[in-house]
Design a protein around this motif. Structure first.
Motif, PDB file in Angstrom:
ATOM      1  N   GLU A 165      28.677  22.868  30.881  1.00 31.64           N
ATOM      2  CA  GLU A 165      29.000  24.273  31.163  1.00 31.64           C
ATOM      3  C   GLU A 165      30.500  24.491  31.243  1.00 31.64           C
ATOM      4  OE1 GLU A 165      27.543  26.327  34.533  1.00 31.64           O
ATOM      5  OE2 GLU A 165      28.485  24.962  35.965  1.00 31.64           O
ATOM      6  N   ILE A 166      30.880  25.708  30.921  1.00 34.96           N
ATOM      7  CA  ILE A 166      32.292  26.077  30.995  1.00 34.96           C
ATOM      8  C   ILE A 166      32.407  27.168  32.034  1.00 34.96           C
ATOM      9  CG2 ILE A 166      34.196  27.086  29.726  1.00 34.96           C
ATOM     10  CD1 ILE A 166      32.574  25.647  27.270  1.00 34.96           C
ATOM     11  N   LEU A 167      32.944  26.761  33.158  1.00 40.03           N
ATOM     12  CA  LEU A 167      32.987  27.655  34.307  1.00 40.03           C
ATOM     13  C   LEU A 167      34.393  28.209  34.453  1.00 40.03           C
ATOM     14  CD1 LEU A 167      31.926  28.807  37.025  1.00 40.03           C
ATOM     15  CD2 LEU A 167      32.469  26.591  38.049  1.00 40.03           C
ATOM     16  N   SER A 168      34.506  29.534  34.372  1.00 40.98           N
ATOM     17  CA  SER A 168      35.806  30.150  34.615  1.00 40.98           C
ATOM     18  C   SER A 168      35.841  30.642  36.048  1.00 40.98           C
ATOM     19  CB  SER A 168      36.022  31.346  33.680  1.00 40.98           C
ATOM     20  OG  SER A 168      36.168  30.896  32.371  1.00 40.98           O
ATOM     21  N   ILE A 169      36.978  30.381  36.708  1.00 42.97           N
ATOM     22  CA  ILE A 169      37.127  30.875  38.070  1.00 42.97           C
ATOM     23  C   ILE A 169      38.250  31.892  38.069  1.00 42.97           C
ATOM     24  CG2 ILE A 169      37.620  30.254  40.458  1.00 42.97           C
ATOM     25  CD1 ILE A 169      36.591  27.461  39.850  1.00 42.97           C
ATOM     26  N   LEU A 170      37.909  33.106  38.478  1.00 41.90           N
ATOM     27  CA  LEU A 170      38.900  34.162  38.515  1.00 41.90           C
ATOM     28  C   LEU A 170      39.086  34.634  39.938  1.00 41.90           C
ATOM     29  CD1 LEU A 170      36.889  34.727  35.792  1.00 41.90           C
ATOM     30  CD2 LEU A 170      38.921  36.080  35.291  1.00 41.90           C
ATOM     31  N   GLY A 171      40.143  35.400  40.134  1.00 44.50           N
ATOM     32  CA  GLY A 171      40.418  35.915  41.462  1.00 44.50           C
ATOM     33  C   GLY A 171      41.893  36.206  41.589  1.00 44.50           C
ATOM     34  N   SER A 172      42.236  37.068  42.535  1.00 47.17           N
ATOM     35  CA  SER A 172      43.649  37.392  42.679  1.00 47.17           C
ATOM     36  C   SER A 172      44.365  36.194  43.293  1.00 47.17           C
ATOM     37  CB  SER A 172      43.814  38.636  43.548  1.00 47.17           C
ATOM     38  OG  SER A 172      42.937  38.563  44.633  1.00 47.17           O
ATOM     39  N   SER A 173      45.691  36.198  43.219  1.00 48.24           N
ATOM     40  CA  SER A 173      46.423  35.042  43.727  1.00 48.24           C
ATOM     41  C   SER A 173      46.234  34.972  45.241  1.00 48.24           C
ATOM     42  CB  SER A 173      47.901  35.126  43.364  1.00 48.24           C
ATOM     43  OG  SER A 173      48.436  36.330  43.825  1.00 48.24           O
ATOM     44  N   GLY A 174      46.097  33.758  45.728  1.00 47.18           N
ATOM     45  CA  GLY A 174      45.840  33.577  47.152  1.00 47.18           C
ATOM     46  C   GLY A 174      44.369  33.568  47.487  1.00 47.18           C
ATOM     47  N   SER A 175      43.504  33.705  46.473  1.00 43.70           N
ATOM     48  CA  SER A 175      42.070  33.719  46.767  1.00 43.70           C
ATOM     49  C   SER A 175      41.538  32.300  46.958  1.00 43.70           C
ATOM     50  CB  SER A 175      41.313  34.422  45.638  1.00 43.70           C
ATOM     51  OG  SER A 175      41.520  33.735  44.424  1.00 43.70           O
ATOM     52  N   LEU A 203      36.665  18.462  32.555  1.00 43.30           N
ATOM     53  CA  LEU A 203      38.083  18.819  32.440  1.00 43.30           C
ATOM     54  C   LEU A 203      38.371  19.982  33.378  1.00 43.30           C
ATOM     55  CD1 LEU A 203      38.633  18.766  28.579  1.00 43.30           C
ATOM     56  CD2 LEU A 203      39.949  17.441  30.235  1.00 43.30           C
ATOM     57  N   LEU A 204      39.435  19.826  34.180  1.00 46.47           N
ATOM     58  CA  LEU A 204      39.841  20.910  35.068  1.00 46.47           C
ATOM     59  C   LEU A 204      41.129  21.529  34.531  1.00 46.47           C
ATOM     60  CD1 LEU A 204      39.477  19.033  38.504  1.00 46.47           C
ATOM     61  CD2 LEU A 204      37.705  20.302  37.254  1.00 46.47           C
ATOM     62  N   PHE A 205      41.165  22.839  34.440  1.00 43.59           N
ATOM     63  CA  PHE A 205      42.377  23.524  33.975  1.00 43.59           C
ATOM     64  C   PHE A 205      42.870  24.433  35.094  1.00 43.59           C
ATOM     65  CE2 PHE A 205      40.139  22.395  30.152  1.00 43.59           C
ATOM     66  CZ  PHE A 205      41.126  22.083  29.227  1.00 43.59           C
ATOM     67  N   MET A 252      33.865  22.045  31.396  1.00 46.35           N
ATOM     68  CA  MET A 252      35.212  22.493  31.747  1.00 46.35           C
ATOM     69  C   MET A 252      35.171  23.468  32.918  1.00 46.35           C
ATOM     70  SD  MET A 252      36.380  23.038  27.752  1.00 46.35           S
ATOM     71  CE  MET A 252      37.889  23.922  27.971  1.00 46.35           C
ATOM     72  N   VAL A 253      36.159  23.330  33.798  1.00 46.93           N
ATOM     73  CA  VAL A 253      36.346  24.309  34.865  1.00 46.93           C
ATOM     74  C   VAL A 253      37.739  24.887  34.669  1.00 46.93           C
ATOM     75  CG1 VAL A 253      36.338  24.750  37.333  1.00 46.93           C
ATOM     76  CG2 VAL A 253      34.962  22.876  36.411  1.00 46.93           C
ATOM     77  N   ILE A 254      37.809  26.197  34.500  1.00 50.77           N
ATOM     78  CA  ILE A 254      39.080  26.813  34.129  1.00 50.77           C
ATOM     79  C   ILE A 254      39.456  27.888  35.148  1.00 50.77           C
ATOM     80  CG2 ILE A 254      40.330  27.967  32.281  1.00 50.77           C
ATOM     81  CD1 ILE A 254      38.040  27.036  30.402  1.00 50.77           C
ATOM     82  N   VAL A 255      40.553  27.657  35.839  1.00 49.59           N
ATOM     83  CA  VAL A 255      41.111  28.709  36.679  1.00 49.59           C
ATOM     84  C   VAL A 255      42.082  29.479  35.805  1.00 49.59           C
ATOM     85  CG1 VAL A 255      42.659  29.181  38.601  1.00 49.59           C
ATOM     86  CG2 VAL A 255      40.854  27.483  38.849  1.00 49.59           C
ATOM     87  N   THR A 256      41.862  30.762  35.643  1.00 49.38           N
ATOM     88  CA  THR A 256      42.688  31.479  34.672  1.00 49.38           C
ATOM     89  C   THR A 256      42.809  32.958  35.004  1.00 49.38           C
ATOM     90  OG1 THR A 256      42.971  31.930  32.316  1.00 49.38           O
ATOM     91  CG2 THR A 256      40.723  31.947  33.141  1.00 49.38           C
ATOM     92  N   HIS A 257      43.821  33.566  34.398  1.00 53.52           N
ATOM     93  CA  HIS A 257      43.957  35.021  34.461  1.00 53.52           C
ATOM     94  C   HIS A 257      43.684  35.645  33.097  1.00 53.52           C
ATOM     95  CE1 HIS A 257      45.475  35.206  38.518  1.00 53.52           C
ATOM     96  NE2 HIS A 257      46.317  34.217  38.246  1.00 53.52           N
ATOM     97  N   GLU A 258      43.318  34.783  32.118  1.00 52.63           N
ATOM     98  CA  GLU A 258      43.073  35.290  30.765  1.00 52.63           C
ATOM     99  C   GLU A 258      41.642  35.813  30.679  1.00 52.63           C
ATOM    100  OE1 GLU A 258      45.213  35.439  28.212  1.00 52.63           O
ATOM    101  OE2 GLU A 258      46.859  34.552  29.376  1.00 52.63           O
ATOM    102  N   MET A 259      41.499  37.113  30.933  1.00 48.78           N
ATOM    103  CA  MET A 259      40.163  37.721  30.990  1.00 48.78           C
ATOM    104  C   MET A 259      39.403  37.576  29.675  1.00 48.78           C
ATOM    105  SD  MET A 259      39.795  38.878  33.946  1.00 48.78           S
ATOM    106  CE  MET A 259      41.010  38.603  35.197  1.00 48.78           C
TER     107      MET A 259
END
Lengths: 266, 242
Positions: free
Chosen positions: A41-51, A184-186, A215-222
């Protein structure tokens, strides 16, 4: 505390984190959150900074040691001592186990973190030589293979400071891949890049996603998260506020906070 | 000024160069071997490791090298326990006393130089190494030290050059290195002007060579990825790792 009885099975592959808590600089960055990363699975984690999304990612390979909570990597529970009530810090109990776990979990950082005294190729081969005991020439073959994969065959002998940000980040991806990790963590891999260099890194990541990697991706690229991920999670104040498949996540979010977040990032 | 005396005494004094170089490089090596672990201890966040090293560097940097040399050469001989021990075989010899003093003193300065370099290595480099699964020792050896070494190379070169000049203190305990030979020659010829100028010229030559060497090392280590530089570069990197 192994208290709360959970009947769920611990997966043999992927990563599971349960009731993760972390306090940093007087703030409760993670407040008892659970996360499951299943194979493929490719998990994207989104959220504002400081979340807390970067902290969560760093907890998954113990670059940050959670104050409380349990982490399983490929079915093996990591031995961590929880932080004490009197402020004693959390600690890794079994260094070898954690090193082994880290070697099977690749990490790509926001600021690349290439080693400046090594060429692109040496950055990629260092792990396989040191950790996996590969011979120099076998490692060099492996290194060339992964540099080619990220489109940098010609840059093997270049030092990081002679590469653009996008190229550096692609070397960093090759460095993570060369360990042949199962996950893979990004950590915001394109946030430090000039806008015109973001595309080349995202293309490499999309290609990796196409191979069925975990993959686990922390990103702001919606747009990227929407196109590539199989699941997306929205973090708010140290907890996961909402998680769902990307279609639902981006087009019919339930939480009003996520709706507000998506609206502000259009 | 008697030019021919200057020239002949330069030749005579050149006979002291091997001893000067031996003192320099032997204490350099011993100092380096001591300084690397001490620097990591000094940079450690654990007080039990860093404070003793701080005490050591504080005392050795806070007192004159000549005083340290006299304490070792004249002082240690006063202690009968040392005179009757195996150590006395070495410590009654001015050469070993010099070597001991220069190594301990040089180690103190080198420790502080390296400590600065170690602490300046960004956390990201270390985290990247942890993330591939390296052990703390591997990280120190393969990542922190090579990066720190490169960043402190100019200051370390300065330390090496002051050590070359500091070896002239060996003349005060009867060793006939460049300065020792000069003093002997002066007492024979009563021509201090020419002879000490000749000695100065020799030191200048040594410093010139060393500066050149470190300059070369610096450019090589900073990695010019030119094809012709490749074979040498590998060798020098190995030197840097040790």
């Amino acid at each position: 505390m192994p208290g709360a009885p959970k009947v769920q099975q611990i997966p043999m592959h992927g990563i599971r984190a349960e009731r993760i808590e972390k306090r940093l600089g007087g703030n409760d960055v993670l407040r008892g959150m659970d996360i499951d990363v299943r194979p493929g699975e490719i998990l994207s984690i989104l959220g504002s900074s400081g979340s807390g999304k970067s902290t969560l990612l760093r907890c998954l390979n113990l670059l940050t040691i959670p104050d409380r909570g349990d982490i399983w990597i490929h079915g093996e529970k990591l031995a961590i001592r929880a932080a004490s009530q009197h402020g004693g810090p959390a600690a890794i109990l079994d260094q070898r186990q954690v090193r082994k776990a880290r070697a099977s979990v690749g990490m790509v950082f926001q600021s690349f973190n290439l080693w400046p005294h090594k060429t692109a190729l040496e950055n990629v081969t260092e792990g396989p030589v040191l950790i996996k005991g590969l011979r120099r020439n076998a490692a060099a073959d492996l290194g060339h293979h992964y540099l080619a994969k990220v489109g940098l065959s010609g840059k093997a002998d270049s030092y990081p400071h002679h590469l653009s940000g996008g190229q550096q980040q692609r070397v960093a991806i090759a460095r993570a891949l060369a360990m042949e990790p199962r996950v893979l963590l990004f950590d915001e891999p394109t946030s430090a890049l000039d806008p015109e260099l973001v595309g080349e890194v995202l293309r490499v990541m999309a290609a990796l996603a196409g191979e069925g990697r975990t993959m686990v991706i922390v990103t702001h690229e919606m747009a990227f998260a929407r196109e590539v991920s199989t699941r997306a999670a929205f973090m708010h104040r140290g907890l996961i506020e909402e998680e769902s498949p990307p279609r639902q996540f981006f087009f019919s979010p339930v939480s009003s906070r996520l709706r507000g977040f998506l609206a502000s990032h259009r | 000024m008697d030019i021919s005396l200057l020239l002949t005494s330069t030749l005579t004094l050149a006979g002291g160069i091997p001893l000067t170089l031996l003192l320099t490089f032997a204490s350099l090596l011993a100092g380096l071997v001591l300084a690397v672990p001490l620097a990591f201890m000094r940079a450690s966040s654990c007080k039990w490791l860093s404070l003793p090293v701080l005490a050591y560097t504080y005392v050795l940097r806070g007192t004159p090298l000549l005083v340290q040399l006299f304490i070792i050469y004249y002082g240690l001989g006063q202690i009968s326990a040392i005179r009757s021990s195996v150590l006395w075989v070495l410590l009654r010899d001015p050469f070993w006393c010099c070597l001991l003093a220069f190594s301990l003193n040089g180690a103190a300065y080198t420790t502080e130089i390296f400590r600065g370099g170690i602490q300046a290595v960004s956390n990201g480099m270390i985290e990247a190494a942890q993330a591939v699964g390296m052990s703390p020792l591997q990280i120190k050896r393969r990542i922190i030290f090579p990066i720190a070494f490169r960043s402190v190379l100019p200051s370390y070169a300065n330390e090496v050059i002051s050590l070359v000049k500091a070896t002239s203190l060996a003349s005060t305990v009867t060793l006939l290195e460049i300065t020792g030979l000069s003093r002997k020659l002066v007492s024979e010829t009563f021509a201090p002007y020419e002879i000490f100028i000749a000695a100065g010229v020799l030191y200048l030559g040594l410093t010139f060579l060393l500066t050149g060497f470190f300059h070369l090392l610096e450019t090589r280590l900073n990695g010019a990825p030119r094809a012709e530089a490749r074979p040498h570069r590998v060798d020098l990197q190995q030197v840097a790792h040790e």
